[in-house]
Write a protein that holds these residues in place. Structure first.
Motif, PDB file in Angstrom:
ATOM      1  N   TYR A 139     -32.548 -91.078  -2.167  1.00 20.82           N
ATOM      2  CA  TYR A 139     -31.353 -91.771  -1.699  1.00 20.82           C
ATOM      3  C   TYR A 139     -30.329 -90.708  -1.359  1.00 20.82           C
ATOM      4  O   TYR A 139     -30.046 -89.819  -2.178  1.00 20.82           O
ATOM      5  N   VAL A 140     -29.789 -90.767  -0.160  1.00 21.50           N
ATOM      6  CA  VAL A 140     -28.792 -89.796   0.280  1.00 21.50           C
ATOM      7  C   VAL A 140     -27.518 -90.547   0.672  1.00 21.50           C
ATOM      8  O   VAL A 140     -27.470 -91.179   1.729  1.00 21.50           O
ATOM      9  N   PRO A 141     -26.485 -90.504  -0.177  1.00 19.12           N
ATOM     10  CA  PRO A 141     -25.222 -91.143   0.196  1.00 19.12           C
ATOM     11  C   PRO A 141     -24.588 -90.403   1.377  1.00 19.12           C
ATOM     12  O   PRO A 141     -24.704 -89.175   1.490  1.00 19.12           O
ATOM     13  N   PHE A 142     -23.913 -91.128   2.245  1.00 19.70           N
ATOM     14  CA  PHE A 142     -23.255 -90.492   3.381  1.00 19.70           C
ATOM     15  C   PHE A 142     -22.213 -89.477   2.922  1.00 19.70           C
ATOM     16  O   PHE A 142     -21.922 -88.519   3.628  1.00 19.70           O
ATOM     17  N   THR A 143     -21.680 -89.646   1.723  1.00 25.32           N
ATOM     18  CA  THR A 143     -20.690 -88.703   1.205  1.00 25.32           C
ATOM     19  C   THR A 143     -21.296 -87.336   0.885  1.00 25.32           C
ATOM     20  O   THR A 143     -20.557 -86.363   0.697  1.00 25.32           O
ATOM     21  N   GLU A 144     -22.624 -87.224   0.802  1.00 25.70           N
ATOM     22  CA  GLU A 144     -23.290 -85.953   0.496  1.00 25.70           C
ATOM     23  C   GLU A 144     -23.466 -85.061   1.725  1.00 25.70           C
ATOM     24  O   GLU A 144     -23.829 -83.899   1.601  1.00 25.70           O
ATOM     25  N   THR A 151     -23.743 -97.297   3.033  1.00 31.27           N
ATOM     26  CA  THR A 151     -23.330 -96.236   2.112  1.00 31.27           C
ATOM     27  C   THR A 151     -24.263 -95.031   2.126  1.00 31.27           C
ATOM     28  O   THR A 151     -23.912 -93.972   1.623  1.00 31.27           O
ATOM     29  N   GLY A 152     -25.470 -95.177   2.674  1.00 32.56           N
ATOM     30  CA  GLY A 152     -26.390 -94.052   2.683  1.00 32.56           C
ATOM     31  C   GLY A 152     -27.753 -94.420   3.240  1.00 32.56           C
ATOM     32  O   GLY A 152     -27.944 -95.499   3.795  1.00 32.56           O
ATOM     33  N   LEU A 188     -18.291 -87.089   7.555  1.00 34.31           N
ATOM     34  CA  LEU A 188     -19.219 -87.956   8.268  1.00 34.31           C
ATOM     35  C   LEU A 188     -18.697 -89.392   8.311  1.00 34.31           C
ATOM     36  O   LEU A 188     -18.326 -89.959   7.284  1.00 34.31           O
ATOM     37  N   ASP A 189     -18.654 -89.968   9.501  1.00 35.36           N
ATOM     38  CA  ASP A 189     -18.319 -91.373   9.688  1.00 35.36           C
ATOM     39  C   ASP A 189     -19.603 -92.058  10.141  1.00 35.36           C
ATOM     40  O   ASP A 189     -20.018 -91.894  11.290  1.00 35.36           O
ATOM     41  N   PRO A 190     -20.267 -92.824   9.270  1.00 34.20           N
ATOM     42  CA  PRO A 190     -21.555 -93.426   9.626  1.00 34.20           C
ATOM     43  C   PRO A 190     -21.503 -94.286  10.889  1.00 34.20           C
ATOM     44  O   PRO A 190     -22.488 -94.378  11.609  1.00 34.20           O
ATOM     45  N   ALA A 191     -20.370 -94.872  11.187  1.00 28.87           N
ATOM     46  CA  ALA A 191     -20.252 -95.724  12.368  1.00 28.87           C
ATOM     47  C   ALA A 191     -20.319 -94.929  13.663  1.00 28.87           C
ATOM     48  O   ALA A 191     -20.571 -95.500  14.725  1.00 28.87           O
ATOM     49  N   ARG A 192     -20.114 -93.631  13.615  1.00 28.63           N
ATOM     50  CA  ARG A 192     -20.103 -92.802  14.826  1.00 28.63           C
ATOM     51  C   ARG A 192     -21.390 -92.006  15.043  1.00 28.63           C
ATOM     52  O   ARG A 192     -21.500 -91.254  15.996  1.00 28.63           O
ATOM     53  N   ILE A 193     -22.365 -92.146  14.162  1.00 32.28           N
ATOM     54  CA  ILE A 193     -23.599 -91.368  14.257  1.00 32.28           C
ATOM     55  C   ILE A 193     -24.442 -91.836  15.439  1.00 32.28           C
ATOM     56  O   ILE A 193     -24.665 -93.029  15.635  1.00 32.28           O
ATOM     57  N   THR A 194     -24.916 -90.871  16.219  1.00 34.56           N
ATOM     58  CA  THR A 194     -25.792 -91.182  17.354  1.00 34.56           C
ATOM     59  C   THR A 194     -27.204 -90.643  17.166  1.00 34.56           C
ATOM     60  O   THR A 194     -28.135 -91.161  17.763  1.00 34.56           O
ATOM     61  N   ASP A 195     -27.374 -89.591  16.357  1.00 36.10           N
ATOM     62  CA  ASP A 195     -28.684 -88.958  16.188  1.00 36.10           C
ATOM     63  C   ASP A 195     -28.921 -88.585  14.734  1.00 36.10           C
ATOM     64  O   ASP A 195     -28.000 -88.164  14.033  1.00 36.10           O
ATOM     65  N   LEU A 196     -30.173 -88.723  14.321  1.00 34.81           N
ATOM     66  CA  LEU A 196     -30.620 -88.355  12.982  1.00 34.81           C
ATOM     67  C   LEU A 196     -31.815 -87.430  13.133  1.00 34.81           C
ATOM     68  O   LEU A 196     -32.740 -87.721  13.907  1.00 34.81           O
ATOM     69  N   ALA A 197     -31.805 -86.309  12.415  1.00 34.07           N
ATOM     70  CA  ALA A 197     -32.931 -85.377  12.421  1.00 34.07           C
ATOM     71  C   ALA A 197     -33.407 -85.182  10.991  1.00 34.07           C
ATOM     72  O   ALA A 197     -32.603 -84.930  10.091  1.00 34.07           O
TER      73      ALA A 197
END
Length: 102
Positions: free
Chosen positions: A47-52, A4-5, A67-76
């Motif tokens: 805490y940062v929810p993916f919905t934000e 969820t985040g 944002l679809d968390p399952a498709r994330i490849t990179d975080l900055a």
């Protein structure tokens, strides 16, 4: 599945806005338009929810992408403040993916 985040523990040594960006497989990007924590040199937990996350202006599908968390490849994790000096230090001690139990 079920994420969820994110929970982060971080600080900026000098005044600056702390932000997150994520990118998925097709290059679409998302960001936190609201700073994660006060930039005052002290440690903060956020805490940062993916919905934000909002699409970046350069998002490949600005009309509707969420944002679809399952498709994330990179975080900055970074800083953004045009009034800050030319140098700063960002410390990140923890990044946790959290969610509801199935």
């Amino acid at each position: 599945p079920g994420a969820t985040g994110l929970v982060l523990r971080l600080r900026a040594r000098e005044k600056d806005e702390l932000r997150l960006m994520m990118f998925n497989q097709n290059g679409s990007g998302y960001w936190t338009s609201i700073p994660l924590a006060p930039a005052e040199g002290r440690w903060h937990v956020a805490y940062v929810p993916f919905t934000e996350f909002e699409p970046l202006p350069s998002h490949l599908d600005p009309a509707g992408g969420r944002l679809d968390p399952a498709r994330i490849t990179d975080l900055a994790i970074g800083m953004h403040d045009s009034s800050a000096g030319l140098s700063n230090v960002l410390d990140v001690s923890d990044v946790l993916v959290v969610g509801a139990q199935p």
